[in-house]
Design an enzyme around this catalytic site. Structure first.
Site, short mmCIF file in Angstrom:
data_model
loop_
_atom_site.label_atom_id
_atom_site.label_comp_id
_atom_site.label_asym_id
_atom_site.label_seq_id
_atom_site.Cartn_x
_atom_site.Cartn_y
_atom_site.Cartn_z
CE1 TYR A 141 2.93 -0.96 8.34
CE2 TYR A 141 4.90 -1.28 6.41
CZ TYR A 141 3.89 -0.94 7.07
OH TYR A 141 3.25 0.58 6.23
CE LYS A 198 -8.84 2.96 18.93
NZ LYS A 198 -9.02 4.23 18.41
CG ASP A 231 -9.10 7.37 17.51
OD1 ASP A 231 -7.71 7.46 18.76
OD2 ASP A 231 -9.79 7.31 18.35
CG ASP A 255 2.35 4.01 6.20
OD1 ASP A 255 3.13 4.58 5.27
OD2 ASP A 255 1.91 2.74 5.30
CG ASP A 259 0.90 8.59 2.45
OD1 ASP A 259 1.85 8.55 2.89
OD2 ASP A 259 -0.24 8.70 1.53
C1 IPM Z 1 6.02 4.42 2.32
C2 IPM Z 1 5.52 3.40 1.93
C3 IPM Z 1 5.94 1.58 2.93
C4 IPM Z 1 5.37 1.48 3.94
C5 IPM Z 1 5.19 0.49 1.66
C6 IPM Z 1 5.26 1.15 0.00
C7 IPM Z 1 5.16 -0.77 1.86
O1 IPM Z 1 4.46 3.60 2.43
O2 IPM Z 1 7.60 4.30 2.81
O3 IPM Z 1 5.54 5.43 2.88
O4 IPM Z 1 4.22 1.29 4.30
O5 IPM Z 1 6.34 1.18 4.56
MN MN Z 2 3.09 5.04 3.58
#
Ligand code: IPM
Ligand code: MN
Ligand code: NAD
Length: 361
Positions: A141, A198, A231, A255, A259
């Site tokens: 990042y 990884k 993975d 990240d 999710d």
């Molecule tokens: C998160 C988001 C951010 C990230 C994006 C918007 C840059 O996906 O906070 O999870 O990748 O960290």
């Molecule tokens: Mn995210």
């Protein structure tokens, strides 16, 4: 964990709702914190796509220094707007806060409040109670890299994965300290830290993480140290989430897996997070983004933002108020007084109002 913060005075909170559904869920989080009787003072900032499109400003001059100086914590909604194709404002504001304020620990708790919210079968709330500690200031990042010969057949793009010993060591240590100092929701102690990487394919960065993890874990004999490739971890997370306790990983993997982990809790609308540097002004935001398809329609689930508010209050040293807020959220979920994404029939405002009423009592 934050010695500078004095429990007696009113806490000063900078509020940046941002874009899209951030503007809808953050007012609900504020309303609920107020209803719970919290001694806080909110100051709102208009940083986001509208302002950027209006006057070209992403972060005003001295903006980050001002946040660090004048506020005890920052509450953020989300950034991302289809009109800003480059996403430059999100990068400068959100990643700017994380990087320039050195908020190196992205703490993302993963908690299932009610079995009905989990897409997995035969899973009870106590089976999903882990936390992802994501490195938040380096990795893929940092924007190191570049594009050469753009728009030609010979175009080359590089994106460097930056991993420093200092950066890896402090996040791994944070995870072990978190494990030592925090309990599970049922009151039982945490006892495992799992490092996810990884290193079988990315040997340079992975090698550093492996060495540092081994060194730091040796200092915590009472904590079980484990490792999993990313993975395999994704597969295990949906196969058997019971096995996880504290997971520490790099920026990118953190990240992605959060999710996935959000889905175990009922979706992105339920997930909370903190961007923390112990002892400094830290920033709290729901895990979800600005969700343009559902923005402005009173649809988004405000519970992730409300739980983020509770997480922020705990960080600031409050206990009674976040307890009330979390209990009110749990009751809303149990009674299905929620938005449609988690099985209710309420709009964003009505769901927020219900939690506020419940937190008032
Ligand atoms: C998160 C988001 C951010 C990230 C994006 C918007 C840059 O996906 O906070 O999870 O990748 O960290
Ligand atoms: Mn995210
Ligand atoms: P997203 O998290 O915004 O939404 C993905 C989908 O999840 C939505 O379309 C919606 O169906 C659902 N969802 C998310 N939050 C919800 C909520 N509170 N209630 C109900 N459903 C919800 O991810 P995306 O679509 O990949 O990204 C949209 C924009 O947000 C992009 O510009 C992206 O860069 C940005 N983004 C910002 C942040 C942040 O500011 N922290 C985080 C992630 C994405």
């Amino acid at each position: 964990m934050n010695p500078r913060i004095n429990q007696q005075s009113k806490k000063r909170i900078a509020v940046i709702p941002g874009d899209g559904i951030g503007k809808e869920v953050i007012p609900q989080a504020l309303q609920v914190m107020q209803a719970a009787g919290t001694a806080v003072e909110f100051t709102e900032f208009d940083w986001g796509a509208d302002r950027y499109l209006g006057d070209g400003t992403t972060v005003p001059p001295d903006g980050f220094a001002m946040l660090g100086r004048d506020f005890d914590a920052i509450l953020v909604g989300a950034f991302g707007d289809p009109r800003v194709k480059t996403n430059i404002h999100a990068k400068e504001i959100l990643l700017g806060m994380r990087f320039k304020m050195d908020l190196y620990a992205n703490v993302r708790p993963v908690r299932l409040l009610d079995a009905a919210l989990c897409p997995l079968k035969d899973v009870e709330p106590k089976d999903v109670d882990f936390v992802v500690v994501r490195e938040n200031t380096e990795g893929l990042y940092t924007d190191a890299g570049g594009v050469f010969k753009q728009d030609t057949a010979d175009e080359i793009a590089t994106q460097e994965d930056i991993n420093t010993r200092k950066g890896v060591e402090r996040i791994v240590r944070y995870a072990f300290e978190y494990c030592r100092q925090n309990q599970k929701l049922d009151g039982s102690p945490r006892g495992k830290v799992l490092m996810c990487d990884k290193s079988n394919a990315m040997t340079h960065a992975g090698g550093l993480w492996q060495r540092v993890f081994k060194e730091v874990s040796a200092e915590y004999s009472q904590v079980t140290a484990q490792h999993m490739y990313v993975d395999a971890l994704c597969m295990q997370m949906v196969r058997d989430p019971r096995q996880f306790d504290v997971i520490v990983t790099n920026n990118m993997f953190g990240d992605i897996i959060t999710d996935l982990a959000a889905a175990l809790q009922g979706g992105l609308g339920m997930a909370a997070s903190g961007n923390i540097h112990p002892g400094r002004t830290s920033m709290f935001e729901p895990v979800h983004g600005s969700a343009p398809p559902i923005a402005g329609k009173n649809i988004p689930n405000p519970l992730g933002a409300i739980l983020t508010g509770a997480m922020m209050l705990r960080h600031l040293g409050f206990t009674r108020e976040p307890d009330k807020i979390e209990a009110a959220v749990l009751e809303a979920v149990r009674q299905k007084k929620t938005t449609q994404d988690i099985g209710g029939t309420l709009g964003t405002r009505e769901a927020g109002e219900w939690v506020a009423q419940a937190a008032r009592g």
